[in-house]
Motif scaffolding. Structure first.
Motif, PDB file in Angstrom:
ATOM      1  N   ALA A   1      28.215  -6.087  11.552  1.00 38.49           N
ATOM      2  CA  ALA A   1      26.912  -5.744  10.964  1.00 38.49           C
ATOM      3  C   ALA A   1      27.083  -5.036   9.615  1.00 38.49           C
ATOM      4  O   ALA A   1      26.338  -5.311   8.667  1.00 38.49           O
ATOM      5  CB  ALA A   1      26.121  -4.869  11.929  1.00 38.49           C
TER       6      ALA A   1
ATOM      7  N   GLN B   1      25.776  -6.241   6.091  1.00 40.01           N
ATOM      8  CA  GLN B   1      24.944  -5.325   5.300  1.00 40.01           C
ATOM      9  C   GLN B   1      25.448  -5.247   3.859  1.00 40.01           C
ATOM     10  O   GLN B   1      24.668  -5.297   2.911  1.00 40.01           O
ATOM     11  CB  GLN B   1      24.955  -3.938   5.939  1.00 40.01           C
TER      12      GLN B   1
ATOM     13  N   ARG C   1      20.830   1.849  13.581  1.00 35.53           N
ATOM     14  CA  ARG C   1      21.640   1.775  14.808  1.00 35.53           C
ATOM     15  C   ARG C   1      20.734   1.892  16.028  1.00 35.53           C
ATOM     16  O   ARG C   1      19.914   2.792  16.119  1.00 35.53           O
ATOM     17  CB  ARG C   1      22.653   2.917  14.854  1.00 35.53           C
TER      18      ARG C   1
ATOM     19  N   CYS D   1      21.351  -2.863  14.788  1.00 41.29           N
ATOM     20  CA  CYS D   1      22.614  -3.124  15.463  1.00 41.29           C
ATOM     21  C   CYS D   1      22.842  -2.211  16.659  1.00 41.29           C
ATOM     22  O   CYS D   1      22.735  -0.989  16.545  1.00 41.29           O
ATOM     23  CB  CYS D   1      23.754  -2.940  14.471  1.00 41.29           C
ATOM     24  N   TYR D   2      23.195  -2.828  17.778  1.00 45.76           N
ATOM     25  CA  TYR D   2      23.729  -2.087  18.920  1.00 45.76           C
ATOM     26  C   TYR D   2      25.202  -2.470  19.021  1.00 45.76           C
ATOM     27  O   TYR D   2      25.552  -3.641  18.953  1.00 45.76           O
ATOM     28  CB  TYR D   2      23.029  -2.449  20.231  1.00 45.76           C
ATOM     29  N   SER D   3      26.058  -1.453  19.177  1.00 47.26           N
ATOM     30  CA  SER D   3      27.485  -1.723  19.310  1.00 47.26           C
ATOM     31  C   SER D   3      28.083  -0.720  20.278  1.00 47.26           C
ATOM     32  O   SER D   3      27.905   0.488  20.113  1.00 47.26           O
ATOM     33  CB  SER D   3      28.171  -1.615  17.949  1.00 47.26           C
TER      34      SER D   3
ATOM     35  N   CYS E   1      21.664  -7.499  15.714  1.00 46.21           N
ATOM     36  CA  CYS E   1      23.093  -7.647  16.001  1.00 46.21           C
ATOM     37  C   CYS E   1      23.382  -6.984  17.343  1.00 46.21           C
ATOM     38  O   CYS E   1      23.059  -5.804  17.531  1.00 46.21           O
ATOM     39  CB  CYS E   1      23.938  -6.981  14.927  1.00 46.21           C
ATOM     40  N   SER E   2      23.986  -7.734  18.253  1.00 46.07           N
ATOM     41  CA  SER E   2      24.209  -7.217  19.595  1.00 46.07           C
ATOM     42  C   SER E   2      25.414  -7.881  20.240  1.00 46.07           C
ATOM     43  O   SER E   2      25.648  -9.069  20.026  1.00 46.07           O
ATOM     44  CB  SER E   2      22.973  -7.497  20.458  1.00 46.07           C
TER      45      SER E   2
ATOM     46  N   THR F   1      30.819  -5.040  17.051  1.00 46.12           N
ATOM     47  CA  THR F   1      29.551  -5.567  16.528  1.00 46.12           C
ATOM     48  C   THR F   1      29.127  -4.786  15.294  1.00 46.12           C
ATOM     49  O   THR F   1      28.650  -5.365  14.316  1.00 46.12           O
ATOM     50  CB  THR F   1      28.456  -5.522  17.609  1.00 46.12           C
ATOM     51  N   LEU F   2      29.323  -3.476  15.305  1.00 46.96           N
ATOM     52  CA  LEU F   2      28.984  -2.650  14.149  1.00 46.96           C
ATOM     53  C   LEU F   2      29.811  -3.036  12.931  1.00 46.96           C
ATOM     54  O   LEU F   2      29.292  -3.098  11.811  1.00 46.96           O
ATOM     55  CB  LEU F   2      29.172  -1.164  14.470  1.00 46.96           C
TER      56      LEU F   2
ATOM     57  N   LEU G   1      20.419  -0.726   7.346  1.00 50.21           N
ATOM     58  CA  LEU G   1      20.978  -0.808   8.696  1.00 50.21           C
ATOM     59  C   LEU G   1      20.416   0.313   9.547  1.00 50.21           C
ATOM     60  O   LEU G   1      20.361   1.464   9.115  1.00 50.21           O
ATOM     61  CB  LEU G   1      22.506  -0.690   8.634  1.00 50.21           C
TER      62      LEU G   1
ATOM     63  N   ILE H   1      18.903  -4.708   9.193  1.00 51.26           N
ATOM     64  CA  ILE H   1      19.818  -5.085  10.256  1.00 51.26           C
ATOM     65  C   ILE H   1      19.702  -4.014  11.339  1.00 51.26           C
ATOM     66  O   ILE H   1      19.898  -2.831  11.063  1.00 51.26           O
ATOM     67  CB  ILE H   1      21.271  -5.171   9.745  1.00 51.26           C
TER      68      ILE H   1
END
Length: 156
Positions: free
Chosen positions: A18, A22, A31, A7-9, A71-72, A14-15, A29, A5
Motif C-alpha cells: 500500500a 501510495q 490505516r 489499508c489493513y495489514s 488494501c487487505s 500489505t502495508l 493513506l 488508500i
C-alpha cells in the motif's frame, strides 16, 4: 484523480504494498486497525464467518476523494473483519470509483474480492480494477512490478 488508500495489514506485507502504491500515485493513506488484536486462528475464523470488529478511528468520509483503494490481506479466503467494519462505516461514496488490492499467502482470492466489490458497489461506487498479490509474487519481488502496473490506472 484524488485517491485514498485504506489499508489493513496484520504482518506489514500489505502495508508495504500500500505504501509503494501510495508513493507511485501520490495518494493519501489511512490505516484500518482493530481496537483489539486477536490470535491469528481467531482472526481466520472470524474472517470466514464474515464477522466485523470494532476499528480505531480512520478516514471513513471520502467526500474529498474521487477514488478509494481498499488494501487487505485475505484470511480463510475472506476479507478481514476490520475491513468489513470499515466498509460499513464508509460514507459519502456515491459516484466515487474504487479498486481492490489484496495480498495472500496462497490462492483463493475470488470470494474476498467479490465480497469487497459487492460491498462497495452497494454503496454506489464504480469498480475500476483489482490486484491480487499471492505469496510467490511477494517472495520473488514480482509484487513491485505488479503494483507499478496497477498504479498506472490511477495516474492523473
Amino acid at each position: 484523480m484524488k485517491t485514498l488508500i485504506a489499508c489493513y495489514s496484520h504482518t506489514g506485507k500489505t502495508l508495504t504494498v500500500a505504501q509503494k502504491l501510495q508513493e507511485q500515485i501520490k495518494a493519501d493513506l489511512t490505516r484500518i486497525e482493530p481496537v483489539k488484536d486477536r490470535w491469528y486462528v481467531i482472526k481466520a475464523i472470524h474472517a470466514y464467518l464474515e464477522k466485523k470488529w470494532p476499528i480505531k478511528p480512520c478516514t471513513t468520509d471520502i467526500s474529498d476523494y474521487d477514488c478509494l483503494i481498499i488494501c487487505s490481506p485475505i484470511w480463510a479466503s475472506r476479507t478481514t473483519p476490520g475491513v468489513i467494519q470499515y466498509l460499513e462505516e464508509l460514507g459519502n461514496t456515491s459516484g466515487k470509483k474504487f479498486a481492490v488490492l489484496v495480498t495472500m499467502g496462497g490462492d483463493g482470492s475470488e470470494v474476498a474480492t467479490i465480497q469487497l466489490r459487492n460491498g462497495l458497489e452497494a454503496k454506489g461506487m464504480e469498480f475500476v480494477d483489482k490486484l491480487v498479490i499471492n505469496g510467490s509474487a511477494q517472495k520473488s519481488g514480482e509484487w513491485e512490478a505488479m503494483t507499478k502496473n496497477f498504479a498506472q490506472k490511477f495516474m492523473d
